[in-house]
Structures are given as structure tokens and as C-alpha cells.
Enzyme design. Structure first.
Site, mmCIF file in Angstrom:
data_model
loop_
_atom_site.group_PDB
_atom_site.id
_atom_site.type_symbol
_atom_site.label_atom_id
_atom_site.label_comp_id
_atom_site.label_asym_id
_atom_site.label_seq_id
_atom_site.Cartn_x
_atom_site.Cartn_y
_atom_site.Cartn_z
ATOM 1 N N ARG A 70 0.855 -1.314 0.046
ATOM 2 C CA ARG A 70 0.043 0.069 0.039
ATOM 3 C C ARG A 70 1.019 1.245 -0.038
ATOM 4 O O ARG A 70 0.695 2.158 -0.612
ATOM 5 C CB ARG A 70 -0.947 0.000 1.304
ATOM 6 C CG ARG A 70 -1.886 0.942 0.848
ATOM 7 C CD ARG A 70 -2.895 0.745 2.447
ATOM 8 N NE ARG A 70 -2.647 2.206 2.984
ATOM 9 C CZ ARG A 70 -3.224 2.246 4.216
ATOM 10 N NH1 ARG A 70 -3.674 1.131 5.149
ATOM 11 N NH2 ARG A 70 -2.754 3.225 4.989
ATOM 12 N N HIS A 114 -18.841 12.244 3.064
ATOM 13 C CA HIS A 114 -19.319 10.753 3.690
ATOM 14 C C HIS A 114 -20.844 11.348 3.615
ATOM 15 O O HIS A 114 -21.187 12.235 4.538
ATOM 16 C CB HIS A 114 -18.583 10.596 4.958
ATOM 17 C CG HIS A 114 -18.960 9.385 5.499
ATOM 18 N ND1 HIS A 114 -18.490 8.020 5.206
ATOM 19 C CD2 HIS A 114 -19.940 9.085 6.417
ATOM 20 C CE1 HIS A 114 -19.137 7.297 5.681
ATOM 21 N NE2 HIS A 114 -20.173 7.619 6.527
#
Ligand code: GRF
Length: 197
Positions: A70, A114
């Protein structure tokens, strides 16, 4: 487009309605002194790519499959952001967690949206979480991104009532309509230095 425009990179994995809304705000003049310099996506399947092409916005596809870790993946994104002299990193339905070195390089300059009134209902399927919980209202939140999942400092929120016959679909649509205004407003405030972390 002036030379002093703030340079935004949008990171998206999905259909890209927030990305499109930002492009439309810029066109309409309601998000002034801003350019979306590029779209970065982790998948060639992102609908956001078609939107970028329709609005002549460069696209960079960076597939995680080509990186062992990652960190290496996020290093590549960090390089692209720095190469393009990006000022603000805008997550718009980007379905990966942002880590270092991006977090350190762009601390206080990475925004996410969000679909809930955080800290309520973090994580996936927030509109469904709100319906399942039986609350009377939910909404959307624009916040700075830090190490926590959906937990960074809030920039602004918009409320959306939950109606008696709401389904995940109808509620999601009403939340998204608010998102499309909220994201531009949040970016204006951040660029005007109106937000203290
Ligand atoms: C939005 O609901 C946003 O809140 C969440 O992902 C969704 C992206 O939608 N983070 P879109 O791709 O912008 O239409």
C-alpha cells in the site's frame, strides 16, 4: 482559468457524481479560482473517467495491482500529486484508505465527503446504516482526512430528514443532492482559510 487558480486533484473510484458537480460549479462560476487539474482513479471501470473526458480533464489510472505494498501505491500517487503541483486532494467516492506518504505531504489539504452526519455511521453503506437504526435524520459531512476512518476534523455538515417511505435508494439520492452543494461550499471555505483544524 487564471494562473493563480488552486489546483485540485479529485480521487474517485465510482460513478463520480460529486466530481461532476464540482466541475459544474467551476463552469458556473460558483467555485471560483479553482481548477480540477486531474482525476486520479484506482480502476479503469470508474464512471468518473467518462465524466473527466467529457470535461477535458486529464485522467491518471493507478492500479494497486501494480504495486507490492500500500505504501508503494500511495508513493506513486504522491509523486503524481507533487508533479502536478496539486494544492488540494479531493476524495470523492475513492474506495481506498489514504496512507503515507500522502497523509504527511498533504496534511490539512485532503478532504473527503461521507454520506452521514459523522461521527454517526462511518464506514460503508451509511444511508442503510441510518435507515436500519431508525433515526429521523441523517445527512452528509465534508471533513479533513487523517489516519482515522471517516474521523478527521469536520469542515461542514448538511442535514437530510428521513421520510417515512424512504428506501436506501431514495435516501441516498437526497443525500447526494446535498453533497453536490456541500463539497463546493467546503472547498471554498478551506481555500479562504475559514477553517481552523
Ligand atoms: C458519495 O455518497 C460519498 O459520500 C461517498 O461515496 C459516494 C460517491 O458518489 N464517499 P459519487 O461517485 O460521487 O457519485
Amino acid at each position: 482559468m487564471g494562473t493563480t487558480d488552486s489546483r485540485l486533484a479529485v480521487l474517485a473510484s465510482g460513478k463520480g457524481s460529486n466530481f461532476k458537480a464540482l466541475l459544474n460549479h467551476i463552469r458556473a462560476g460558483t467555485l471560483p479560482n479553482v481548477q480540477i487539474t486531474l482525476l486520479i482513479t484506482n480502476t479503469p471501470k470508474a464512471g468518473a473517467i467518462d465524466i473527466a473526458q467529457a470535461y477535458d480533464t486529464p485522467v491518471v489510472i493507478i492500479s494497486p495491482r501494480n504495486f507490492a505494498t500500500r505504501r508503494e501505491y500511495d508513493s506513486e500517487i504522491n509523486h503524481v500529486l507533487l508533479d502536478h503541483r496539486i494544492d488540494l486532494v479531493i476524495l470523492a467516492g475513492y474506495m481506498r484508505i489514504i496512507g503515507d506518504p500522502i497523509l504527511t505531504t498533504y496534511r490539512g489539504r485532503i478532504l473527503n465527503i461521507h454520506p452521514s452526519l459523522l461521527p454517526n455511521f462511518p464506514g460503508l453503506h451509511a444511508p442503510k446504516q441510518a435507515l436500519d437504526r431508525g433515526v429521523s435524520e441523517t445527512g452528509c459531512t465534508v471533513h479533513f482526512v487523517d489516519e482515522t476512518l471517516d474521523g478527521g476534523p469536520v469542515i461542514l455538515q448538511r442535514r437530510v430528514p428521513i421520510l417515512p417511505n424512504d428506501t436506501v435508494d431514495t435516501l441516498t439520492k437526497r443525500i447526494q443532492a446535498e453533497e453536490h452543494a456541500a463539497y463546493a461550499e467546503a472547498i471554498r471555505k478551506v481555500l479562504a482559510n475559514e477553517i481552523d483544524i
